[in-house]
Write a protein that holds these residues in place. Structure first.
Motif, PDB file in Angstrom:
ATOM      1  N   SER A 277       0.826  -1.207   0.000  1.00 44.92           N
ATOM      2  CA  SER A 277       0.000   0.000   0.000  1.00 44.92           C
ATOM      3  C   SER A 277       0.865   1.264   0.000  1.00 44.92           C
ATOM      4  CB  SER A 277      -0.906  -0.010   1.241  1.00 44.92           C
ATOM      5  OG  SER A 277      -1.559   1.224   1.387  1.00 44.92           O
ATOM      6  N   PRO A 278       0.404   2.300  -0.685  1.00 44.67           N
ATOM      7  CA  PRO A 278       1.167   3.549  -0.717  1.00 44.67           C
ATOM      8  C   PRO A 278       1.110   4.340   0.590  1.00 44.67           C
ATOM      9  CG  PRO A 278      -0.871   3.813  -1.942  1.00 44.67           C
ATOM     10  CD  PRO A 278      -0.795   2.368  -1.534  1.00 44.67           C
TER      11      PRO A 278
ATOM     12  N   ASN B 178     -10.586   8.383  -3.449  1.00 42.46           N
ATOM     13  CA  ASN B 178      -9.359   8.276  -2.642  1.00 42.46           C
ATOM     14  C   ASN B 178      -9.292   7.003  -1.823  1.00 42.46           C
ATOM     15  OD1 ASN B 178      -7.995  10.492  -3.508  1.00 42.46           O
ATOM     16  ND2 ASN B 178      -8.629  11.809  -1.807  1.00 42.46           N
ATOM     17  N   TRP B 179     -10.397   6.606  -1.240  1.00 38.48           N
ATOM     18  CA  TRP B 179     -10.403   5.453  -0.343  1.00 38.48           C
ATOM     19  C   TRP B 179     -10.420   4.130  -1.094  1.00 38.48           C
ATOM     20  CZ3 TRP B 179     -15.156   2.815  -0.363  1.00 38.48           C
ATOM     21  CH2 TRP B 179     -16.208   3.499  -0.963  1.00 38.48           C
ATOM     22  N   LEU B 180     -10.406   4.194  -2.442  1.00 38.25           N
ATOM     23  CA  LEU B 180     -10.318   2.983  -3.271  1.00 38.25           C
ATOM     24  C   LEU B 180      -9.222   3.125  -4.332  1.00 38.25           C
ATOM     25  CD1 LEU B 180     -14.120   2.239  -3.802  1.00 38.25           C
ATOM     26  CD2 LEU B 180     -12.525   0.987  -2.331  1.00 38.25           C
ATOM     27  N   ASN B 181      -8.252   4.004  -4.087  1.00 38.45           N
ATOM     28  CA  ASN B 181      -7.284   4.332  -5.131  1.00 38.45           C
ATOM     29  C   ASN B 181      -6.060   3.412  -5.194  1.00 38.45           C
ATOM     30  OD1 ASN B 181      -5.711   5.207  -3.023  1.00 38.45           O
ATOM     31  ND2 ASN B 181      -5.618   7.333  -3.652  1.00 38.45           N
ATOM     32  N   PHE B 182      -6.112   2.278  -4.529  1.00 38.78           N
ATOM     33  CA  PHE B 182      -5.017   1.313  -4.600  1.00 38.78           C
ATOM     34  C   PHE B 182      -5.501   0.108  -5.399  1.00 38.78           C
ATOM     35  CE2 PHE B 182      -2.357  -2.035  -2.381  1.00 38.78           C
ATOM     36  CZ  PHE B 182      -1.208  -1.743  -3.102  1.00 38.78           C
ATOM     37  N   ILE B 183      -5.375   0.191  -6.698  1.00 37.49           N
ATOM     38  CA  ILE B 183      -5.897  -0.831  -7.610  1.00 37.49           C
ATOM     39  C   ILE B 183      -5.360  -2.228  -7.303  1.00 37.49           C
ATOM     40  CG2 ILE B 183      -6.020  -1.557 -10.031  1.00 37.49           C
ATOM     41  CD1 ILE B 183      -6.126   1.467 -10.755  1.00 37.49           C
ATOM     42  N   PRO B 184      -4.066  -2.400  -6.996  1.00 38.89           N
ATOM     43  CA  PRO B 184      -3.601  -3.761  -6.678  1.00 38.89           C
ATOM     44  C   PRO B 184      -4.355  -4.396  -5.511  1.00 38.89           C
ATOM     45  CG  PRO B 184      -1.730  -2.345  -7.128  1.00 38.89           C
ATOM     46  CD  PRO B 184      -2.940  -1.451  -7.063  1.00 38.89           C
TER      47      PRO B 184
END
Length: 159
Positions: free
Chosen positions: A42-43, A98-104
């Motif tokens: 996660s970023p 924003n709260w779903l911006n981690f596609i992996p």
């Protein structure tokens, strides 16, 4: 001791503990490690990283179930592939939030659901606890590094 080695030590210890917890609770240890992977990749860190990891993993579970359910309603195999293509688009497009911006993280949750043959009831707690364990792995590793550095500084001052 480097930060990497400190985190490696605590990750090793807590990975063994996770294996025992997963078996004891009847969870999927491999799915927990996927949740763990989500947090480490996660970023963001900390509570925000936990939230982002869990939110994207759960959205992936949802999207996988959409694919599974819709595909089971059609008899033409090609339509299942079209459904998969459309849903994969939405899995990526949701990252505008924003709260779903981690596609992996979304794809990890989806893959875990497919790998469990759609057993989302077992995948969800496994993923969530995996994320929590990863947070504990990283946090305890950082604590260990600080503790050892503080002890080393005290030792240097004594001499």
């Amino acid at each position: 001791m480097s930060t990497l080695i400190a985190i490696a030590i605590t990750t090793g210890i807590l990975s063994g503990l996770w294996g025992w917890v997963a078996v004891s609770l009847g969870l999927l240890s491999w799915a927990g490690f996927l949740g763990c992977t989500t947090y480490f990749a996660s970023p963001t860190d900390g509570l925000k990283g936990i939230g982002l990891s869990i939110a994207t993993n759960l959205s992936g579970v949802f999207w996988a179930m959409v694919i599974i359910k819709l595909s089971s309603m059609v008899s033409l195999e090609i339509i299942g592939y079209v459904i998969t293509a459309i849903v994969a688009f939405f899995m990526c497009a949701q990252a505008k939030k924003n709260w779903l911006n981690f596609i992996p993280g979304t794809f990890i949750g989806s893959c875990a659901t497919f790998a469990s043959n759609g057993n989302w009831q077992l995948v969800i707690p496994s993923l969530i606890l995996g994320v929590v364990f990863a947070y504990a792995m990283k946090t305890s590793g950082l604590w260990l590094k600080e503790k050892l550095e503080a002890d080393k500084l005290v030792e240097v001052r004594k001499n």
